[in-house]
Design a protein around this motif. Structure first.
Motif, PDB file in Angstrom:
ATOM      1  N   TRP A  47       8.652  72.027  52.578  1.00  0.00           N
ATOM      2  CA  TRP A  47       9.817  71.773  53.643  1.00  0.00           C
ATOM      3  C   TRP A  47       8.924  71.197  54.830  1.00  0.00           C
ATOM      4  O   TRP A  47       9.572  70.196  55.505  1.00  0.00           O
ATOM      5  CB  TRP A  47      10.146  73.103  54.163  1.00  0.00           C
ATOM      6  N   GLU A  50       8.459  67.409  54.189  1.00  0.00           N
ATOM      7  CA  GLU A  50       9.934  66.714  54.032  1.00  0.00           C
ATOM      8  C   GLU A  50      10.335  66.509  55.295  1.00  0.00           C
ATOM      9  O   GLU A  50      10.905  65.472  55.605  1.00  0.00           O
ATOM     10  CB  GLU A  50      10.776  67.596  53.211  1.00  0.00           C
ATOM     11  N   ARG A 117      20.776  63.397  54.987  1.00  0.00           N
ATOM     12  CA  ARG A 117      20.006  64.192  53.989  1.00  0.00           C
ATOM     13  C   ARG A 117      19.488  65.599  54.566  1.00  0.00           C
ATOM     14  O   ARG A 117      19.603  66.695  54.032  1.00  0.00           O
ATOM     15  CB  ARG A 117      18.573  63.327  53.696  1.00  0.00           C
ATOM     16  N   LYS A 121      20.323  69.274  53.263  1.00  0.00           N
ATOM     17  CA  LYS A 121      19.272  69.884  52.841  1.00  0.00           C
ATOM     18  C   LYS A 121      19.074  71.152  53.523  1.00  0.00           C
ATOM     19  O   LYS A 121      18.786  72.538  52.889  1.00  0.00           O
ATOM     20  CB  LYS A 121      18.007  69.174  52.838  1.00  0.00           C
ATOM     21  N   ASN A 122      19.159  71.149  54.786  1.00  0.00           N
ATOM     22  CA  ASN A 122      18.677  72.521  55.855  1.00  0.00           C
ATOM     23  C   ASN A 122      20.191  73.047  56.136  1.00  0.00           C
ATOM     24  O   ASN A 122      20.099  74.048  56.846  1.00  0.00           O
ATOM     25  CB  ASN A 122      18.037  71.799  56.884  1.00  0.00           C
TER      26      ASN A 122
END
Length: 213
Positions: A47, A50, A117, A121-122
């Protein structure tokens, strides 16, 4: 007879802001992706790396200052579709609090994709920050691993170098200096003094080759 006083020399620091060349930027992205894959079994590290990767791409495609990136919320961003444009979409970021006043910033397609993204993603809500953490240590590790902590002049690179890279890329690819200055919340004088004057014909060779013969 008095001797005329010599004019004062401009001794102000006009060293370029450390940026990445196009080749270095691509190398950095590839190395970042490799570092993410290398820790696939560690969710926390994945994480963090990323987030750093997305932060880098977002910065280089918006030209925002470090503190500005860290202040962007989901609700500040809006994707706009453009007609007759290659990339088709731009990211409009409102209420960016710069050094002098608030402004609207236009992010390129890389910022659009990163925004989508990160939000997905979060699982971010409208009031959430896109990048709540700086990840300074991860960035230093990446720069050291790739041998890019310093540029060819010995200047130290850090998170601020991504804004510099945005400016250099836009100028190299032919974006009018006034447009670059407006998007970055700077004057054309600052852009010309600290960035444009260090661009060479080698930097612009692809664009120069496309000029009508």
């Amino acid at each position: 007879q008095s001797v005329p006083q010599s004019p004062k020399l401009d001794v102000s620091n006009t060293n370029p802001r450390p940026a990445f060349t196009i080749d270095e930027w691509h190398t950095l992205l590839k190395a970042s992706e490799g570092r993410i894959k290398a820790v696939a079994d560690n969710k926390r590290l994945v994480w963090q790396r990323e987030q750093l990767h997305d932060y880098m791409v977002f910065s280089v495609h918006t030209g925002l200052r470090v503190n500005e990136v860290l202040s962007v919320k989901v609700i500040d961003c809006k994707i706009e579709k453009m007609k007759s444009k290659k990339n088709g979409r731009l990211l409009v970021i409102k209420n960016v609090a710069g050094k002098n006043d608030a402004r609207e910033v236009i992010g390129l397609i890389g910022a659009v994709r990163t925004y989508e993204r990160v939000v997905k993603k979060n699982k971010l809500n409208p009031g959430d920050l896109l990048f709540p953490q700086h990840h300074r240590d991860q960035l230093n590790n990446l720069l050291n691993d790739t041998g890019m902590k310093y540029d060819v002049l010995g200047n130290v690179r850090n998170a601020r170098s991504f804004r510099s890279t945005y400016i250099m890329f836009r100028l190299i690819y032919g974006t009018p200096i006034k447009d670059v200055a407006t998007n970055c919340g700077n004057s054309t004088t600052v852009i010309d003094k600290y960035y444009a004057k260090y661009i060479t014909s080698k930097d612009m060779k692809s664009r120069l080759a496309d000029y009508p013969q």
